[in-house]
Design an enzyme around this catalytic site. Structure first.
Site, PDB file in Angstrom:
ATOM      1  CE1 TYR A 155     -14.460 -63.990  79.038  1.00  0.00           C
ATOM      2  CE2 TYR A 155     -13.600 -66.007  78.062  1.00  0.00           C
ATOM      3  CZ  TYR A 155     -13.812 -64.641  78.004  1.00  0.00           C
ATOM      4  OH  TYR A 155     -13.369 -63.931  76.910  1.00  0.00           O
ATOM      5  CB  SER A 212     -14.394 -65.483  73.882  1.00  0.00           C
ATOM      6  OG  SER A 212     -13.198 -66.198  74.130  1.00  0.00           O
TER       7      SER A 212
END
Length: 280
Positions: A160, A147
């Site tokens: 995350y 990401s």
């Protein structure tokens, strides 16, 4: 080379294919490139519906209910793919989940879920498929979904962010190991770092313990959900990722924001600056 020449007609295995980026990659691979797509997800209903949608469009799709936290499930997925579809051209370790809230308010089970799905899932995918890819003489690709968060830091999303840093490091190490093992000429490892792409990952994210600062966690969720208003369509993101992959790029980005974050991260590290709060 041309995207169609490299990927057209091959087999793509995509975890987390039931929605978001995974579904976008599956639709693009199947309908634009004529790939056979193996749809893997814990949401059996979602991938069954996508399978029918793709078959109705004349594409070939196979759906396999699969929990990436289970190494045996990934091993079975690899064996079934080879038996029913043939050698894999593209493996996409995409399955992922989010988590909001202060780190000290994060339930232990939520922390473990994020690490197990996001990091262990990619690891299990590598273990299940890489020996098979290396044994095949043809070219193949491995995409691991990190990401833009994998090159930065942010508050209220620590599990995350940590997981995506880990996936990026895993992918960089894997690329070197494939080369060291003598397979870098035909097995291509690439890291996918999506920016804002439309999905339900924020809505489905875990939150704080009831005894913690729930309002802070939910406020951050609301901020992230606002990004969906301007987020890129998954099909468009898929097109960009395939085009960059075909050019041989290692870091696959769907917009300039990712490149800006990478440059900012490099500057922070080079000058040993403390992380600063991001501006949303």
């Amino acid at each position: 080379m041309d995207v169609q020449q490299l990927f057209g007609g091959g087999v793509a295995v995509i975890t987390g294919a039931g929605s978001g980026i995974g579904a976008g990659l599956a639709r693009y691979a199947a309908t634009e490139l004529g790939m056979t797509v193996v749809l893997a997800d814990v949401d059996a209903a979602a991938i069954a519906a996508l399978r029918e949608e793709l078959r109705a469009a004349g594409a070939r799709a196979i759906d396999v209910e699969c929990d990436v936290r289970d190494p045996e499930a990934l091993a079975r997925l690899a064996d079934r793919t080879l038996a029913e579809a043939g050698p894999v051209r593209l493996l996409v370790n995409n399955a992922g989940v989010e988590q909001f809230g202060y780190l000290w308010d994060t339930p232990v089970e939520n922390w473990r879920r994020v690490m197990s799905v996001n990091v262990d899932g990619a690891f299990h995918g590598v273990r299940a498929f890489l020996p098979k890819l290396m044994a095949e003489p043809g070219h193949s690709w491995v995409w691991n979904l990190s990401s833009v968060g994998g090159v930065g830091a942010a508050p209220l999303q620590a599990p995350y962010i940590v997981s995506k840093h880990a996936v990026l490091a895993l992918t960089e190490c894997l690329s070197l190991e494939v080369q060291a093992a003598g397979h870098g000429d035909h097995v291509h490892v690439q890291a996918v770092l999506p920016g804002a792409v439309l999905s339900n990952i924020f809505a489905a994210a875990g939150g704080s313990e009831e005894s913690g600062d729930v309002s802070a966690a939910e406020g951050h969720r609301a901020q992230m959900l606002e990004l969906n208003a301007t987020a890129m369509d998954p099909l468009e993101a898929a097109r960009i990722f395939f085009e960059q992959s075909a050019k041989g790029e290692f870091y696959l980005l769907n917009d300039e924001f990712g490149a800006q974050l990478m440059a900012a991260r490099a500057d922070v590290l080079a000058h040993r600056r403390a992380p600063a709060l991001p501006r949303y």
